[in-house]
Structure formats: C-alpha cells, structure tokens
Design an enzyme around this catalytic site. Structure first.
Site, PDB file in Angstrom:
ATOM      1  N   HIS A   1     -22.270   8.629   0.843  1.00 47.99           N
ATOM      2  CA  HIS A   1     -22.301   7.367   1.574  1.00 47.99           C
ATOM      3  C   HIS A   1     -23.363   7.500   2.651  1.00 47.99           C
ATOM      4  O   HIS A   1     -23.282   8.382   3.498  1.00 47.99           O
ATOM      5  CB  HIS A   1     -20.953   7.050   2.206  1.00 47.99           C
ATOM      6  CG  HIS A   1     -20.963   5.762   2.960  1.00 47.99           C
ATOM      7  ND1 HIS A   1     -20.541   4.587   2.409  1.00 47.99           N
ATOM      8  CD2 HIS A   1     -21.393   5.461   4.206  1.00 47.99           C
ATOM      9  CE1 HIS A   1     -20.699   3.610   3.288  1.00 47.99           C
ATOM     10  NE2 HIS A   1     -21.209   4.123   4.387  1.00 47.99           N
ATOM     11  N   CYS A   2     -24.339   6.642   2.611  1.00 47.47           N
ATOM     12  CA  CYS A   2     -25.462   6.785   3.525  1.00 47.47           C
ATOM     13  C   CYS A   2     -25.418   5.690   4.573  1.00 47.47           C
ATOM     14  O   CYS A   2     -25.677   4.529   4.263  1.00 47.47           O
ATOM     15  CB  CYS A   2     -26.769   6.708   2.743  1.00 47.47           C
ATOM     16  SG  CYS A   2     -28.194   6.872   3.791  1.00 47.47           S
TER      17      CYS A   2
END
Lengths: 151, 495
Positions: B162-163
């Site tokens: 998850h960025c």
C-alpha cells in the site's frame, strides 16, 4: 479502466440488469472453484460436482468448463500481440486505454456470450443456471439449481 | 429522471471514489497531494528558471525532453492512483455460507487449551505448496499472491504494497503503471538535477562569484537541492522494483521471503516465467486484467438485497472486539510496568449501518493515526484481528526512512517478528477458536500481553512513516527474516 465510459463488465451487468435473469437468492448453489495448479491464471476445476449428477452428464459439464478455461487461457496468454498492445500503451503514457478496449476485455465479452448461450441451450432446460464468473470476481463458477431450495 | 445508484456507492471497502466511480483511491490521500505538489513544484521551478537559459545556450531540446518526461510521470502517477489495483470482490452470502460449511470443524469443549485448526488451505502451484489463507472480511480463501490491505479493507490481487505516496494500493492491475511512474520519475529527477547544476556552473563560468549566480537564478538552487535529496531514494526504489520485476516477485513476497529455501526445503518462485526478459515483459506489458468490482454498474434491487444480507451478517460479528484491552509493556531491563489501558472500546460503540457506505464515511472522519485503538475498534471485521498480527513488524518494515535515521533505540527485527499483535494477541487465539460460537458473546476479558515495543515507540514509527500497516506479514517466518539482503531492502518498500 477508470476513465473510460464502457467496460465490458459494465455492459454485461447493465444488460443483465434489464433482463433480470440473475439467479434467485434462495436455491441450492454449486460452486466450481479455481484450479491454481498452473499458476495464478484463471482456470477452473473440471471435477464433476456430485450434486448435479441427476441433471447433467459429465461430458457436457466438462465441455463447458474446458471451453471457459480456453477462453481465459486465450485472454491471459502472453502472445506477441498482447505484448505489442502493452508496449504501445506504455509509450502513450497509458492514455490509449481511455479509448480502446484491451484484449482481455474482448475475451470477457466472448465468455459472457458463451455463458448465456450455454444457459439457453443446455442449462436452463435442465433447471440449472450458470453465472458468469466475471460477476463473481473470477473466483468461481456458480451453478444454481433453480428448483431446489437451499439446504 | 430518477437518480441511478451505482455499485461504488455500496462498495464494502474503505476506498474513496470520485467522478461517479471512475476514480478510486485509498481512504487517506493527504500524502498523494504532497507527491503531486513536490513533482509539479520542482518541475515548475525548473521550467521557469533553468529552461529558458539552457534552451538558449545549449539546445532547445531540453525543455521538450523535460516536458515529455513530466507528462509521462504525471500520467503514470494518475493512472496508478486512480485505477483499481485489482480488488477481489467479496463473497456473496451463498458463497460465504458454502465456504463456512467447508471449513467448519466440530468444536468439542471450550477448553482454553483447544487449538483451532488453521483456517488455511494448501494448494500446489507448479508443484510448490502455497498456503491460501481465509480472509474473514472478504469471506474467501485469498488466491495465491493476494493479500488483504487493512487500510483500504480489500483483498488485492498480486498485492505489492500500500503506497501512501500514490494514494492507492499497488497490486496486479496498477503495478505496471507504478513501475513506469517510478522509473520515469527517476529519469526526470536525474535530468532536472543535471540541468540545474549545469545552469549554475555556466553562470559561475566567467569568474563570477557563486553568490552572484544564486542571486541570478535562485530557483535553480532550490531545484538542485530538492532533486539531490530525492534522487537517491527514487533511484534505489527504481532499482529495487526492477529487481522485483525481473524475478516476478512482489514487495510483499520479497519481504516475507516466500521463495527462499528454508530448512533444507527447496523453494522456487512458481509464478516466474523462467527468464528475466520473460518476467519483465509479462509484468510490464502482459495482458491487462480487467477490474472485477464493476464500480459503475447500476444497482439493481436484487443486488441491493444481496448487499443487505451481507451487512446483516456483519452486524453479528460486530459485537466482538468491544471492551478494554490491557497491555503490559516491559521496560528495557525486562521488568514489566503496570498495565496501560488502551481505549479500544471508544469507537466501537459505533453502530454498523445497513448501508455500508455510510459507515465508511464515518470512519473516514475518525482520526486515522492512532493505530492500535483504531485497528481494534474496527469491530466489523474479524480480519483486522488477523492483520493486526503484522502491525508491529509492518511498522518497522514499511519504512520509507532508514531505521537508523529514526530517533529510536535499535530494534532487532528478529526479536519483534515472531511476536503476537500488541493488543489482540489473546483475543486472536480466542476468536479463531470460538469463531462460530463466540458470535453471541459481546465482551472480551481484558487481556494481558507482553510486548517489547512500547506504544509510544510504535506511535512514533507510525507518525514518521505515515503508514499503518501496508503489508500483511502475518506469515512471516523466522527462517526468512534473518537474510540480511532482504532486511536491507526492506526500507525501500514505499516510494
């Protein structure tokens, strides 16, 4: 495709909505699970479910599943044309996806067509209903036994 | 004309949607705007201060190249951020019931020592055993390579990480965009840095003092400084993702060490195409999978009824994690201090509405940065119990900053990894155990847990990294953690 207005999924779902021939909620359902033995590509198990023994013969069932598997294999095949498509999309900064349909989406259309054709020809006359796996997230194929209540 | 309800409005995950469902992002997008401002601001300064001079004195190609790179970077960034990362739709009630029936085990006796059978299924992928975990939120066995993102509350296919910088999960559908973004950004950064430095050097050529050059073009100095500091992390990240692409791995798998041989057991990556070129082509230019969640589909009455059944199911499981969880924190010398109350119950009084969307908006308004209480007060999903297992590790692992630069005492990752989750350790066992018959019980006894990571330290990591738990590391195995090369790469997980 966030920008494009029509994905095959949408079209399929909207047509499904109008015809309203989705499976009824309270009936027995048989689920054909995914087969991961060759990796993560979409492939379904061809083992014949015993619940359908009195409705369907094994070759008919296997034909349906194998045909679906072939369509998905075709969609996910790493062929030269898909590579060209991918490279072209990359070169245009992925802007091309706004206006064109990918090879995969074309294959999904074929799947939807095949499912409805099989339903009309084979499954519905025997009181069964095949659900397009795309609407179940490609996790499984749902076969509803229309006149048998859920256990 | 009656208003059409589209399916994104009933979407069970926590994602944020814009433009009537065309755009899909993570619930928190603050850092994403920072990214945009940073890139656009730096490029703007470059175009304003450096380009006219360089176009005149060197070649007019410089602004053109810069412009093309900038457009490519922005388009790749928006693609990554706004597209569906490959969310796997949740199970329909019938399917969930079918799976529940399959994994149900006779639970004889409620003795506390009873260990539940693991909710996993093992399949062979090209002869390699792979564990499929049951996802309590999505009610499915996660396909191989998929993982549940606890921030977006979705299972994502071929989950990478998850960025927060791009404001989305990176998964099967947007990894190629993400990679294009990272690589083109690295080029843009190097290009701008080189141009700005050249500009400054040319200004000081005629024995003019440096101060004079700075006065003449202050923008160049700012641009050089920004680019100089960011270019290292971007280059490192581009290199790391190039390595992952060539070996067809995800960040998630690399950190877990899924494919490293352990205990003499031969292990290989069953998803690899066999050679480097094949992997690159397949990952970056291979067939583009479609979005499976049908965000813009029109909600039919049947669909609404089905969603209702799902959310009614949820209400039952909701009554679970209420109450106060007590955590004992030992100090560095090993003595434990008196239990500290973590206010877990505070938010959990929130009523789950039949309409899932309403709940999500409520959740978005909650302060998002208090990790453990936030997590444990997420009562609707048993899965958060699972995912919290990974939190202590994930906080460390998903650091953008090298750990050494944080004002922390050194932490041995080996020491932390096998630890149970900070707040729910006991309950995790419990809930796994009595998952079926516990539905009726609404309170958990206060649990005492020992953990070497203090809450404040976790909070600090939390605040510095701005990420709660991006990776699902609950199957982190001790054998795989020791490998130095991997732990060295860990810090580059997020761009």
């Amino acid at each position: 495709m966030p920008m494009s207005n029509h994905t095959p999924l949408e079209d399929m779902s909207s047509s499904r909505g109008q015809a309203s021939n989705g499976p009824p909620p309270n009936c027995q359902k048989v689920f054909i699970q995914r087969d991961y033995s060759d990796g993560t590509m979409v492939k379904f198990q061809t083992r014949f479910p015993t619940e359908l023994g009195d409705r369907l013969d094994r070759p008919t069932f296997e034909y349906t599943i194998n045909q679906l598997n072939n369509y998905f294999a075709e969609a996910e095949r790493a062929s030269c044309s898909t590579y060209c498509e991918g490279c072209l999309a990359c070169l245009t900064g992925y802007l091309i996806y706004i206006c064109t349909e990918t090879h995969y989406e074309k294959c999904l259309r074929k799947v939807a067509k095949f499912v409805s054709e099989q339903n009309d020809r084979v499954y519905r006359p025997r009181g069964l209903l095949l659900t397009d796996p795309t609407t179940r997230g490609l996790r499984l194929i749902e076969i509803s036994v229309l006149d048998r209540p859920a256990s | 004309m009656p208003r059409i309800t589209r399916k994104w409005e009933l979407f069970p995950g926590r994602n944020r949607f814009c433009c009537d469902g065309r755009v899909m992002m993570a619930p928190q997008t603050g850092v994403f705007y920072v990214t945009i401002c940073l890139i656009a601001g730096t490029s703007g300064l470059f175009f304003a201060f450096d380009c006219p001079f360089l176009a005149e004195h060197i070649t007019p190609a410089i602004p053109v190249i810069g412009c093309l790179l900038f457009i490519f970077v922005m388009s790749a960034l928006f693609r990554t951020s706004f597209s569906d990362p490959g969310v796997i739709p949740r199970a329909t009630p019938d399917e969930a019931a079918y799976i529940e029936k399959q994994i149900e085990v006779p639970n004889n006796g409620n003795s506390p020592t009873y260990r539940p059978p693991p909710r996993t299924k093992e399949v062979l992928v090209r002869g390699q055993p792979v564990k499929l975990k049951y996802c309590f939120t999505c009610k499915i066995f996660r396909p191989p390579r998929a993982s549940h993102c606890s921030l977006c509350d979705n299972c994502v296919e071929r989950f990478d990480h998850h960025c927060p910088w791009v404001g989305n999960c990176v998964g099967r559908r947007n990894y190629r965009y993400f990679y294009a973004f990272i690589v083109s950004l690295a080029f843009l950064c190097v290009f701008i840095l080189a141009c700005a430095v050249t500009h400054l050097i040319m200004l000081t050529k005629d024995n003019k003092p440096f101060v004079e050059a700075v006065r003449e073009s202050p923008g160049s100095v700012v641009v050089s400084v920004i680019c100089f500091f960011s270019v290292w992390s971007i280059l490192g990240l581009a290199g790391f993702h190039t390595y992952l692409t060539t070996s067809n791995q995800t960040t998630n798998e690399d950190i877990k060490g899924s494919f490293t041989s352990k205990r003499g057991q031969e292990s290989f990556n069953p998803y690899s195409q066999g050679n480097i070129c094949g992997n690159c082509f397949y990952v970056l230019c291979g067939p583009a999978p479609p979005s499976l969640i049908d965000r813009r589909g029109v909600v039919t009455p049947e669909y609404r009824a089905e969603q209702k059944r799902v959310s009614e199911d949820c209400v039952i499981t909701n009554n679970k994690v209420y109450g106060t969880v007590k955590v004992v924190q030992p100090q560095s010398n090993g003595n434990s201090v008196p239990p500290v109350d973590i206010e877990a119950g505070e938010q959990s009084t929130m009523v789950h509405e039949p309409s899932a969307w309403g709940t999500h908006q409520q959740q978005q308004q909650q302060p998002q940065h208090n990790d453990s209480s936030q997590q444990s007060s997420q009562p609707s999903h048993l899965d958060s119990l699972n995912d919290i297992t990974s939190n202590s590790v994930t906080h460390l692992v998903m650091n953008e900053l090298p750990l050494a630069s944080l004002p922390l005492a050194p932490i041995d990752i080996d020491e932390i990894a096998p630890l149970p989750p900070p707040s729910i350790v006991m309950n995790n066992n419990n809930s796994m155990n009595n998952c079926n018959n516990m539905r009726s019980s609404s309170l958990l006894e206060p649990a005492s847990v020992t953990t070497p990571l203090s809450a404040s330290r976790l909070r600090l990591l939390q605040d510095t990294t701005m990420i709660e738990s991006a990776l699902d590391l609950d199957s982190l195995e001790e054998a795989s953690i020791g490998h130095g090369s991997q732990t060295g790469l860990i810090k580059m997980g997020v761009p």
